[in-house]
Design an enzyme around this catalytic site. Structure first.
Site, PDB file in Angstrom:
ATOM      1  N   ASP A 208       0.867  -1.177   0.000  1.00 52.75           N
ATOM      2  CA  ASP A 208       0.000   0.000   0.000  1.00 52.75           C
ATOM      3  C   ASP A 208       0.903   1.226   0.000  1.00 52.75           C
ATOM      4  O   ASP A 208       1.489   1.561   1.028  1.00 52.75           O
ATOM      5  CB  ASP A 208      -0.891  -0.049   1.233  1.00 52.75           C
ATOM      6  CG  ASP A 208      -1.735   1.186   1.450  1.00 52.75           C
ATOM      7  OD1 ASP A 208      -1.751   2.060   0.571  1.00 52.75           O
ATOM      8  OD2 ASP A 208      -2.347   1.297   2.528  1.00 52.75           O
TER       9      ASP A 208
ATOM     10  N   GLU B 204      -0.814  10.760   1.394  1.00 60.18           N
ATOM     11  CA  GLU B 204      -2.079  10.039   1.521  1.00 60.18           C
ATOM     12  C   GLU B 204      -2.214   9.381   2.880  1.00 60.18           C
ATOM     13  O   GLU B 204      -3.304   9.376   3.478  1.00 60.18           O
ATOM     14  CB  GLU B 204      -2.192   8.995   0.406  1.00 60.18           C
ATOM     15  CG  GLU B 204      -3.583   8.376   0.259  1.00 60.18           C
ATOM     16  CD  GLU B 204      -3.819   7.184   1.184  1.00 60.18           C
ATOM     17  OE1 GLU B 204      -4.991   6.772   1.331  1.00 60.18           O
ATOM     18  OE2 GLU B 204      -2.847   6.653   1.771  1.00 60.18           O
TER      19      GLU B 204
ATOM     20  N   ASP C 269      -5.524   2.061  -5.066  1.00 64.68           N
ATOM     21  CA  ASP C 269      -4.977   1.840  -3.734  1.00 64.68           C
ATOM     22  C   ASP C 269      -5.261   0.406  -3.290  1.00 64.68           C
ATOM     23  O   ASP C 269      -5.935  -0.354  -3.996  1.00 64.68           O
ATOM     24  CB  ASP C 269      -5.594   2.834  -2.742  1.00 64.68           C
ATOM     25  CG  ASP C 269      -4.624   3.269  -1.661  1.00 64.68           C
ATOM     26  OD1 ASP C 269      -3.768   2.447  -1.273  1.00 64.68           O
ATOM     27  OD2 ASP C 269      -4.729   4.411  -1.201  1.00 64.68           O
TER      28      ASP C 269
END
Length: 394
Positions: A197, A231, A252
């Site tokens: 991620d 983010e 994502d």
């Protein structure tokens, strides 16, 4: 380049694997991302795609398309990861740290780390350990210790036993602590690593853009790429988007866990997350594209989740938003995905970039007459359009 009907493209899967591993090996906790942005910029430049950088570090690039519609689209990914920051130099020669991003100290225990001092030539390695780390000393008390960042510390790999020794190494409060990823790809195609991620998402997007360039395909509309760097701390795509963008697809990690439909070997279309539902029309369009071309795509809803799409909308982006993902088991922990899922995601991105906007004519302008909005086919309203008085009351 010449435009053509959307069709699956040949993917350079070796490129995807190589870029993924190289991205994973570059430490990039939120707040220390210059190196990885340089890497992504160089990868884009090698594809003949120029890029620019905002003051806050977001990278922007574009695959140009025809300008007849007056509106563009954007794909958004992030290179920043969870990590840590030195909070205090302890009297025992170890480091107290605060987390960067949302992650549990449970999954940080045992992690090998790099501590970045202000001296760029000095990086100190270490390991995050619970305060009670010796079974031979604490016996069953090891299992009774709780979970929390105040209950772990960094043991540095240097002969120091006090705060003065740490300072002599150049370590100070505010230094970044990066968790080493330890990436590996198994013979069966599983990818195991911290920080999938969103580095796996970045690799998929770069591979999709490469496939478009290699095939000589012009996107249906100009396709912007925004690579954000904050983010994980909540405000990634709050700036840097082109004002002509009418559709935003954030890429994502998707949550693979009990009660979720996401799978490691499939792409995921998020219908909603902890912020709310994604755009009705754009999500159904993406699902239709996947179904038409045989892309393995599952739908899912995430409870404790937000992405670049949320920060873009909260910052005032006037666009439809959606989220595509790759299934990740143990997100923000000991993460794992599968190459098959990344392949499906990459191919869906290629197909999406070749497809028109959901509403090409309508979205050419930021607003229009309510009666002209083409919603009847997908979210039925009264066939005669708006009427006076409450709907359903004669």
């Amino acid at each position: 380049m010449t435009a053509r009907k959307p069709e699956p493209l040949k993917l350079d899967l070796e490129y995807l694997r190589q870029v993924l591993v190289e991205l994973l090996e570059i430490p990039s906790p939120s707040g220390r991302t210059d190196h990885i942005q340089q890497y992504v910029g160089e990868r884009l430049s090698a594809l003949g795609i120029s890029s620019t950088l905002t003051r806050r570090g977001a990278l922007s690039a574009c695959l140009p398309g025809p300008r007849s519609t007056g509106a563009d689209r954007a794909v958004v990914v992030h290179t920043d990861t969870i990590g840590g920051m030195v909070k205090r130099l302890k009297e025992n020669g170890r480091l107290e740290i605060n987390p960067i991003g949302t992650h549990s100290a449970r999954f940080a225990e045992g992690a090998h780390v790099r501590v970045f001092t202000d001296d760029l030539d000095r990086v100190v390695t270490g390991q995050i350990l619970p305060l009670k780390a010796s079974g031979h000393r604490y016996n069953e008390a090891v299992d009774l210790q709780g979970v929390g960042w105040e209950l772990v510390e960094v043991r540095v790999d240097e002969p120091v036993t006090d705060e003065a020794g740490l300072r002599a190494l150049g370590i100070d409060t505010g230094d970044f602590v990066a968790l080493l990823p330890n990436p590996s790809i198994t013979p069966s195609g599983y990818v195991k690593s911290r920080h999938l991620d969103d580095k796996a998402g970045v690799a998929a997007v770069l591979t999709a853009f490469k496939a478009m360039v290699d095939a000589g395909v012009t996107p249906a509309v100009s396709a912007h790429l925004l690579v954000t760097v904050t983010e994980e701390i909540g405000h990634g795509a709050s700036h840097g988007l082109d004002p002509d963008v009418a559709e935003i697809v954030s890429v994502d990690a998707a949550v693979v866990a009990p009660g979720q439909q996401s799978r490691e070997n499939a792409a995921t279309l998020a219908m909603g997350d902890g912020v709310g539902p994604f755009d009705y029309h754009l999500t159904r369009n993406l699902a239709s594209i996947a179904k038409e071309h045989g892309v393995d795509l599952v739908r899912d809803v995430f409870d404790y989740y937000r992405s670049d799409a949320a920060s873009a909308v909260e910052a005032g982006a006037h666009a439809r938003v959606a989220l595509l993902g790759f299934g990740v088991d143990a997100t923000h922990g000991h993460e794992r995905t599968h190459l098959d899922g990344l392949h499906h995601l990459t191919q869906l991105l290629c197909l999406y970039l070749q497809s028109p906007l959901v509403f090409p004519e309508w979205d050419a302008e930021p607003e229009g007459d309510l009666a002209d909005f083409p919603s009847l086919a997908v979210q039925p309203a009264h066939i005669d359009g708006p009427r006076e008085g409450p709907i359903g009351v004669e």
